[in-house]
Write an enzyme that holds these catalytic residues in place. Structure first.
Site, PDB file in Angstrom:
ATOM      1  CE  LYS A  22      -1.894   1.842   3.982  1.00  0.00           C
ATOM      2  NZ  LYS A  22      -1.594   3.274   4.012  1.00  0.00           N
ATOM      3  CG  ASN A  23       2.361   2.772   3.560  1.00  0.00           C
ATOM      4  OD1 ASN A  23       1.176   3.033   3.316  1.00  0.00           O
ATOM      5  ND2 ASN A  23       2.841   2.671   4.786  1.00  0.00           N
ATOM      6  NE  ARG A  92      -1.138  13.428   7.458  1.00  0.00           N
ATOM      7  CZ  ARG A  92       0.047  13.545   6.942  1.00  0.00           C
ATOM      8  NH1 ARG A  92       0.479  12.681   6.056  1.00  0.00           N
ATOM      9  NH2 ARG A  92       0.833  14.547   7.294  1.00  0.00           N
ATOM     10  CB  CYS A 116      -4.995  11.991  10.988  1.00  0.00           C
ATOM     11  SG  CYS A 116      -4.644  10.290  10.803  1.00  0.00           S
ATOM     12  NE  ARG A 121      -0.157  10.480   9.685  1.00  0.00           N
ATOM     13  CZ  ARG A 121      -0.423   9.337   9.058  1.00  0.00           C
ATOM     14  NH1 ARG A 121      -1.583   8.773   9.178  1.00  0.00           N
ATOM     15  NH2 ARG A 121       0.490   8.789   8.295  1.00  0.00           N
ATOM     16  N   PRO A 122       1.400  16.792  10.985  1.00  0.00           N
ATOM     17  CG  PRO A 122       3.203  17.843  12.033  1.00  0.00           C
ATOM     18  CD  PRO A 122       2.287  16.662  12.149  1.00  0.00           C
ATOM     19  CB  ILE A 123       2.128  18.635   5.538  1.00  0.00           C
ATOM     20  CG1 ILE A 123       1.218  19.878   5.515  1.00  0.00           C
ATOM     21  CG2 ILE A 123       1.304  17.373   5.492  1.00  0.00           C
ATOM     22  CD1 ILE A 123       0.584  20.108   4.151  1.00  0.00           C
ATOM     23  CG  ASP A 124       6.343  20.810   9.990  1.00  0.00           C
ATOM     24  OD1 ASP A 124       5.688  19.746  10.015  1.00  0.00           O
ATOM     25  OD2 ASP A 124       7.376  20.978  10.661  1.00  0.00           O
ATOM     26  CG  LEU A 125       9.245  17.990   8.516  1.00  0.00           C
ATOM     27  CD1 LEU A 125       9.556  16.583   9.007  1.00  0.00           C
ATOM     28  CD2 LEU A 125      10.401  18.928   8.873  1.00  0.00           C
ATOM     29  CG  ASP A 304       2.500   1.767   9.537  1.00  0.00           C
ATOM     30  OD1 ASP A 304       2.093   2.685  10.275  1.00  0.00           O
ATOM     31  OD2 ASP A 304       2.712   1.936   8.316  1.00  0.00           O
ATOM     32  NE  ARG A 396      -7.143   4.486   5.231  1.00  0.00           N
ATOM     33  CZ  ARG A 396      -6.301   4.994   6.117  1.00  0.00           C
ATOM     34  NH1 ARG A 396      -6.707   5.319   7.316  1.00  0.00           N
ATOM     35  NH2 ARG A 396      -5.039   5.191   5.815  1.00  0.00           N
TER      36      ARG A 396
HETATM   37  C1  UD1 Z   1       4.155   7.028   6.309  1.00  0.00           C
HETATM   38  C2  UD1 Z   1       3.257   5.821   6.132  1.00  0.00           C
HETATM   39  C3  UD1 Z   1       2.659   5.390   7.459  1.00  0.00           C
HETATM   40  C4  UD1 Z   1       3.760   5.169   8.487  1.00  0.00           C
HETATM   41  C5  UD1 Z   1       4.693   6.391   8.569  1.00  0.00           C
HETATM   42  C6  UD1 Z   1       5.902   6.170   9.466  1.00  0.00           C
HETATM   43  C7  UD1 Z   1       2.391   6.103   3.887  1.00  0.00           C
HETATM   44  C8  UD1 Z   1       1.199   6.365   3.025  1.00  0.00           C
HETATM   45  N1  UD1 Z   1       2.188   6.155   5.219  1.00  0.00           N
HETATM   46  O1  UD1 Z   1       3.318   8.087   6.798  1.00  0.00           O
HETATM   47  O2  UD1 Z   1       1.946   4.186   7.251  1.00  0.00           O
HETATM   48  O3  UD1 Z   1       3.183   4.971   9.757  1.00  0.00           O
HETATM   49  O4  UD1 Z   1       5.180   6.716   7.247  1.00  0.00           O
HETATM   50  O5  UD1 Z   1       6.615   5.073   9.052  1.00  0.00           O
HETATM   51  O6  UD1 Z   1       3.472   5.800   3.406  1.00  0.00           O
HETATM   52  N2  UD1 Z   1       6.045  14.856  10.642  1.00  0.00           N
HETATM   53  C9  UD1 Z   1       6.147  16.196  10.892  1.00  0.00           C
HETATM   54  N3  UD1 Z   1       6.076  17.076   9.851  1.00  0.00           N
HETATM   55  C10 UD1 Z   1       5.907  16.663   8.568  1.00  0.00           C
HETATM   56  C11 UD1 Z   1       5.807  15.270   8.310  1.00  0.00           C
HETATM   57  C12 UD1 Z   1       5.884  14.388   9.369  1.00  0.00           C
HETATM   58  O7  UD1 Z   1       6.303  16.603  12.051  1.00  0.00           O
HETATM   59  O8  UD1 Z   1       5.865  17.509   7.656  1.00  0.00           O
HETATM   60  C13 UD1 Z   1       6.096  13.880  11.765  1.00  0.00           C
HETATM   61  C14 UD1 Z   1       4.780  13.130  11.933  1.00  0.00           C
HETATM   62  O9  UD1 Z   1       3.857  13.847  12.705  1.00  0.00           O
HETATM   63  C15 UD1 Z   1       5.217  11.854  12.599  1.00  0.00           C
HETATM   64  C16 UD1 Z   1       6.608  11.606  11.985  1.00  0.00           C
HETATM   65  O10 UD1 Z   1       7.024  12.864  11.448  1.00  0.00           O
HETATM   66  O11 UD1 Z   1       5.366  12.057  13.989  1.00  0.00           O
HETATM   67  C17 UD1 Z   1       6.633  10.536  10.902  1.00  0.00           C
HETATM   68  O12 UD1 Z   1       5.766  10.890   9.857  1.00  0.00           O
HETATM   69  P1  UD1 Z   1       6.043  10.484   8.339  1.00  0.00           P
HETATM   70  O13 UD1 Z   1       7.279   9.653   8.250  1.00  0.00           O
HETATM   71  O14 UD1 Z   1       5.949  11.700   7.514  1.00  0.00           O
HETATM   72  O15 UD1 Z   1       4.790   9.566   8.050  1.00  0.00           O
HETATM   73  P2  UD1 Z   1       3.866   9.586   6.779  1.00  0.00           P
HETATM   74  O16 UD1 Z   1       4.661   9.801   5.547  1.00  0.00           O
HETATM   75  O17 UD1 Z   1       2.683  10.450   7.043  1.00  0.00           O
END
Ligand code: UD1
Length: 418
Positions: A22-23, A92, A116, A121-125, A304, A396
């Site tokens: 899936k991922n 998301r 969520c 789950r922010p997207i700042d990065l 996961d 899902r």
């Molecule tokens: C992906 C996987 C999810 C898995 C996760 C961690 C997919 C579709 N989903 O989610 O199944 O649990 O990796 O292995 O591939 N963070 C920030 N800012 C950001 C982005 C992330 O602070 O801009 C934080 C998140 O809140 C979290 C951590 O970084 O605490 C890890 O998140 P991330 O690796 O980005 O997970 P996803 O890509 O959302």
């Protein structure tokens, strides 16, 4: 609303084929936008999330033809760059389309993915990375609009090895001018799969699987066929299902190295595990020893799998300690396991799981995708019947979960809701 009904206590035995990841599929489906041509994808799991991603591609003007696990995308007629708010809410991970749209048409509009089920789950990065690539970002009432004349190359050091941010930056930069370097990149196998897919399309990316990824911008990408890698989390889930039932199972179409920490922990717990190039065989003891786990970015123990291994620990002979380091709200499913007789206490990031000899069936509900999988695993070992509501979360991410478990001897069926 559909439910699973599971009569527990059956030892799982037999062989199943693990589905495509899936991922891996989600960013690769997004990446089909980039070549403005044909992408033939094989081994795509038929699950709600991949089907939603194809729906979004169609809304953006792409043509999608499905035939079982083979899907052909023609992105030549892409004519929109806005992802509708309800689809962003629905899934998301559709945020990953932003990088692909920026790469192809230098603009993308999407809404904030919002809170969520497993944390904020922010997207700042992701956004910081886009800014470094010279992309202008404006936020207005929860809508984010990204635009640029050209994508610049950059050196991007991630504050945290975020999987999604690493993928989005790769997608946005593979058609940039010059070379982009991501340091402290996520090292997950899904990033390697995305790199391999894009390179087959004509991109010049190296380093995926390490924490430094180099993306040499190319002018154009071409048509591609690609086979999606096996789902390591699905594989881990079945190993846990086999373990909690004292079973004896074999998984095929799997890459054992992708789940080394899961295999190691199950061995420590007393399982006998044999691995080959693309198979894993597991023989579980009657009752496992307790397990201590800390979730970490790859190659650490995957977040996961946290819920599912916690379910396994509920029937261990002794007390297990589980620490969740990636997401702050990933223990919602625990209240459902407790209804089934599990003895778990949560203190911040830590779950203390006191193993009990017997758990029992109950009426429970899936709280999120992996939490839902944990409840299924628990129900397989429970005495009596469990009804799990809200299985939409589980659907899902798991292809044919009920059929695969049935083929291993489980008593499970879907009860359609009114
Ligand atoms: C992906 C996987 C999810 C898995 C996760 C961690 C997919 C579709 N989903 O989610 O199944 O649990 O990796 O292995 O591939 N963070 C920030 N800012 C950001 C982005 C992330 O602070 O801009 C934080 C998140 O809140 C979290 C951590 O970084 O605490 C890890 O998140 P991330 O690796 O980005 O997970 P996803 O890509 O959302």
């Amino acid at each position: 609303m559909s439910s699973y009904v599971i009569e527990g206590g059956k030892k799982l035995e037999g062989e199943i084929k693990v589905s495509g990841s899936k991922n891996s599929s989600l960013p690769i489906i997004a990446a089909t936008i980039l070549n403005g041509g044909i992408s033939k994808l094989y081994n795509v799991p038929k699950i709600h999330d991949t089907q939603m991603m194809f729906e979004i591609l169609k809304q953006l003007g792409c043509e999608v033809k499905k035939n079982g696990n083979k899907v052909v995308v023609d992105s030549s007629k892409l004519n929109k760059h806005e992802i509708s708010e309800n689809l962003m809410r629905e899934m998301r991970s559709s945020v990953i389309l932003a990088g692909a749209l920026i790469g192809r048409v230098h603009k993308a509009v999407f809404s904030y993915p919002g809170g969520c089920d497993i944390g904020t789950r922010p997207i700042d990065l992701h956004l910081k990375g886009f800014e470094k690539l010279g992309i202008n970002i404006k936020e207005n009432y929860g809508n984010i609009s990204c635009v640029c004349d050209k994508i610049e190359s950059a050196k991007i050091d991630l504050d945290f090895p975020s999987v999604g941010a690493t993928e989005n930056i790769i997608l946005a930069s593979c058609l940039a001018d010059g070379t982009t370097i991501i340091s402290n990149a996520a090292m997950e196998p899904e990033i390697i799969d995305l790199q391999d897919f894009l390179n087959k399309m004509g991109a010049k990316i190296s380093g995926a699987g390490t924490n430094i990824i180099e993306i040499k911008g190319v002018k154009k990408l071409k048509d591609v066929s690609y086979n999606i890698m096996p789902d390591r989390i699905e594989a881990g889930t079945y190993l846990c299902a086999g373990t909690i039932t004292g079973g004896n199972i074999k998984l095929i179409n799997v890459v054992p190295e992708h789940i080394t920490p899961v295999i190691n922990k199950l061995e420590e717990a007393g399982c006998k595990i044999d691995t080959g190039k693309n198979y894993i065989e597991l023989e579980a003891p009657k009752r496992i020893k307790p397990i201590n786990i800390k979730t970490m970015p790859y190659p650490g123990f995957p977040t996961d799998m946290q819920s599912v291994i916690t379910a396994v620990a509920t029937t261990a002979k002794g007390t297990s300690v589980i620490v969740e380091n990636i997401f702050e709200n990933r223990y919602k499913y625990v209240q459902e396991l407790i209804r089934m007789g599990a003895k778990i206490t949560i203190e911040g990031k830590t779950a203390i799981v006191k193993g009990v000899r017997r758990i029992h069936g109950a009426n429970v509900k899936a709280t999120d995708l992996r939490g839902g999988a944990a409840i299924v695993v628990e129900a397989l070992a429970a005495k009596g019947t469990t009804r799990i509501d809200e299985i939409k979360y589980i659907l899902r991410g798991y292809e044919d979960l009920d059929k695969k478990l049935k083929s291993l001897g489980a008593k499970i069926y879907i009860k359609e809701g009114e």
